[in-house]
Design a protein around this motif. Structure first.
Motif, PDB file in Angstrom:
ATOM      1  N   GLY B   1       0.813  -1.191   0.000  1.00 64.67           N
ATOM      2  CA  GLY B   1       0.000   0.000   0.000  1.00 64.67           C
ATOM      3  C   GLY B   1       0.855   1.253   0.000  1.00 64.67           C
ATOM      4  N   GLU B   2       0.213   2.382  -0.196  1.00 60.53           N
ATOM      5  CA  GLU B   2       0.951   3.639  -0.243  1.00 60.53           C
ATOM      6  C   GLU B   2       1.513   3.965   1.130  1.00 60.53           C
ATOM      7  N   SER B   3       2.524   4.806   1.170  1.00 64.42           N
ATOM      8  CA  SER B   3       3.197   5.121   2.419  1.00 64.42           C
ATOM      9  C   SER B   3       2.443   6.210   3.160  1.00 64.42           C
ATOM     10  N   VAL B   4       1.952   5.860   4.325  1.00 66.62           N
ATOM     11  CA  VAL B   4       1.334   6.866   5.184  1.00 66.62           C
ATOM     12  C   VAL B   4       2.401   7.803   5.713  1.00 66.62           C
ATOM     13  N   GLY B   5       3.640   7.279   5.844  1.00 64.52           N
ATOM     14  CA  GLY B   5       4.691   8.033   6.517  1.00 64.52           C
ATOM     15  C   GLY B   5       5.478   8.949   5.635  1.00 64.52           C
ATOM     16  N   LEU B   6       4.982   9.258   4.427  1.00 65.64           N
ATOM     17  CA  LEU B   6       5.736  10.103   3.519  1.00 65.64           C
ATOM     18  C   LEU B   6       6.013  11.447   4.160  1.00 65.64           C
ATOM     19  N   HIS B   7       7.286  11.862   4.202  1.00 63.18           N
ATOM     20  CA  HIS B   7       7.712  13.165   4.699  1.00 63.18           C
ATOM     21  C   HIS B   7       7.476  13.363   6.191  1.00 63.18           C
ATOM     22  N   LEU B   8       7.200  12.334   6.943  1.00 68.51           N
ATOM     23  CA  LEU B   8       6.995  12.472   8.370  1.00 68.51           C
ATOM     24  C   LEU B   8       8.321  12.345   9.110  1.00 68.51           C
ATOM     25  N   PRO B   9       8.410  12.946  10.320  1.00 67.69           N
ATOM     26  CA  PRO B   9       9.583  12.698  11.150  1.00 67.69           C
ATOM     27  C   PRO B   9       9.730  11.193  11.374  1.00 67.69           C
ATOM     28  N   THR B  10      10.967  10.727  11.362  1.00 69.64           N
ATOM     29  CA  THR B  10      11.214   9.297  11.479  1.00 69.64           C
ATOM     30  C   THR B  10      12.085   9.016  12.686  1.00 69.64           C
ATOM     31  N   LEU B  11      11.708   7.979  13.428  1.00 68.23           N
ATOM     32  CA  LEU B  11      12.475   7.499  14.564  1.00 68.23           C
ATOM     33  C   LEU B  11      12.919   6.083  14.238  1.00 68.23           C
ATOM     34  N   SER B  12      14.227   5.868  14.220  1.00 73.14           N
ATOM     35  CA  SER B  12      14.763   4.531  13.949  1.00 73.14           C
ATOM     36  C   SER B  12      15.313   3.958  15.243  1.00 73.14           C
ATOM     37  N   VAL B  13      14.886   2.756  15.589  1.00 72.91           N
ATOM     38  CA  VAL B  13      15.351   2.106  16.814  1.00 72.91           C
ATOM     39  C   VAL B  13      15.731   0.668  16.529  1.00 72.91           C
ATOM     40  N   GLN B  14      16.639   0.167  17.322  1.00 70.86           N
ATOM     41  CA  GLN B  14      17.078  -1.217  17.201  1.00 70.86           C
ATOM     42  C   GLN B  14      16.037  -2.122  17.855  1.00 70.86           C
ATOM     43  N   GLU B  15      15.798  -3.248  17.240  1.00 71.28           N
ATOM     44  CA  GLU B  15      14.880  -4.227  17.829  1.00 71.28           C
ATOM     45  C   GLU B  15      15.321  -4.554  19.259  1.00 71.28           C
ATOM     46  N   GLY B  16      14.373  -4.539  20.168  1.00 71.59           N
ATOM     47  CA  GLY B  16      14.658  -4.833  21.566  1.00 71.59           C
ATOM     48  C   GLY B  16      14.873  -3.597  22.419  1.00 71.59           C
ATOM     49  N   ASP B  17      15.211  -2.471  21.765  1.00 72.94           N
ATOM     50  CA  ASP B  17      15.368  -1.226  22.521  1.00 72.94           C
ATOM     51  C   ASP B  17      13.997  -0.630  22.835  1.00 72.94           C
ATOM     52  N   ASN B  18      14.022   0.363  23.725  1.00 74.23           N
ATOM     53  CA  ASN B  18      12.792   1.094  24.022  1.00 74.23           C
ATOM     54  C   ASN B  18      12.660   2.283  23.066  1.00 74.23           C
ATOM     55  N   SER B  19      11.415   2.603  22.709  1.00 72.06           N
ATOM     56  CA  SER B  19      11.138   3.738  21.817  1.00 72.06           C
ATOM     57  C   SER B  19      10.351   4.795  22.582  1.00 72.06           C
ATOM     58  N   ILE B  20      10.677   6.036  22.290  1.00 61.94           N
ATOM     59  CA  ILE B  20       9.908   7.139  22.863  1.00 61.94           C
ATOM     60  C   ILE B  20       9.480   8.057  21.730  1.00 61.94           C
ATOM     61  N   ILE B  21       8.190   8.224  21.576  1.00 54.71           N
ATOM     62  CA  ILE B  21       7.635   9.093  20.547  1.00 54.71           C
ATOM     63  C   ILE B  21       6.977  10.271  21.244  1.00 54.71           C
ATOM     64  N   ASN B  22       7.340  11.464  20.838  1.00 56.51           N
ATOM     65  CA  ASN B  22       6.855  12.670  21.488  1.00 56.51           C
ATOM     66  C   ASN B  22       5.824  13.408  20.645  1.00 56.51           C
TER      67      ASN B  22
END
Lengths: 116, 112
Positions: B1-22
């Motif tokens: 499907g089309e990308s919902v995330g086009l031009h959005l801020p991106t957070l890249s994290v390693q599998e197993g790490d914790n993620s924080i989205i603000n």
């Protein structure tokens, strides 16, 4: 249990045409809301219907209209289509009118409208 | 499907790490906040919510924090998994109304 179903999934129209999008809520849900999601942005509220009555309207022109049927399904109509109407149109249903912890919105997969 | 995330801020994290989205919200009158997850080709999916009389709420692997003083909301995902890859939206509303205002979204990419 079937989730929120929307039809059609994809459609292409030309400027000036009219479109009707359809939504069937989850069984037992009496509230339906419509949102427009332009690519790369968050959804924007268009309408809410509850028990066949309009309960809310977003900042959209009168070209946009909707209705809810006795079986709680809903239609969104857009007249005189503009290029800027190209978007993903999302329908969401909930059991009741107000949002609470137990009364959350469940979204369908949307109808992708392209206006040429 | 089309990308919902086009031009959005991106957070890249390693599998197993914790993620924080603000998320910064705009309306000081908002009293109910929701986090949604949207995968490509799908509609937004409810993750967790919080009312304005709370500062923190925990779910399964997710925690939402609310700071009303600075109008800030965060979503913490513990032990991030590849299936968590999606666009995440914070949303706000007032008085229980279904006129929900969505933020711009953050794309979360989980690196295996």
């Amino acid at each position: 249990d079937a989730g929120v179903t929307q039809s059609p999934t994809h459609l292409i129209k030309t400027r000036g045409q009219h479109v009707t999008l359809r939504c069937s809520p989850i069984s037992g849900h009496k509230s339906v809301s419509w949102y427009q999601q332009v690519l790369g942005q968050g959804p924007q509220f268009i309408f809410q219907y509850y028990e066949k009555e309009e309960r809310g309207r977003g900042n959209f022109p009168d070209r946009f209209s909707a209705r809810q049927f006795p079986n709680y399904s809903s239609e969104l109509n857009v007249n005189a289509l503009l290029l800027g109407d190209s978007a993903l149109y999302l329908c969401a249903s909930s059991p009741g009118s107000a949002l609470t912890g137990a009364n959350v919105l469940t979204f369908g997969a949307g109808s992708r409208l392209t206006v040429l | 499907g089309e990308s919902v995330g086009l031009h959005l801020p991106t957070l890249s994290v390693q599998e197993g790490d914790n993620s924080i989205i603000n998320c910064a919200y705009s309306n000081s009158a908002s009293d109910y906040f929701i986090w949604y997850k949207q995968e490509s080709g799908k509609g937004p999916q409810f993750i967790i919510d919080i009312r304005s009389n709370m500062d923190k709420r925990q779910g399964q692997r997710v925690t939402v924090l609310l700071n009303k003083t600075v109008k800030h909301l965060s979503l913490q995902i513990a032990a991030t998994q590849p299936g968590d890859s999606a666009v995440y939206f914070c949303a706000e509303t007032t008085g229980g109304y279904q006129k929900v205002t969505f933020g711009t979204g953050t794309k979360l990419q989980v690196i295996p």
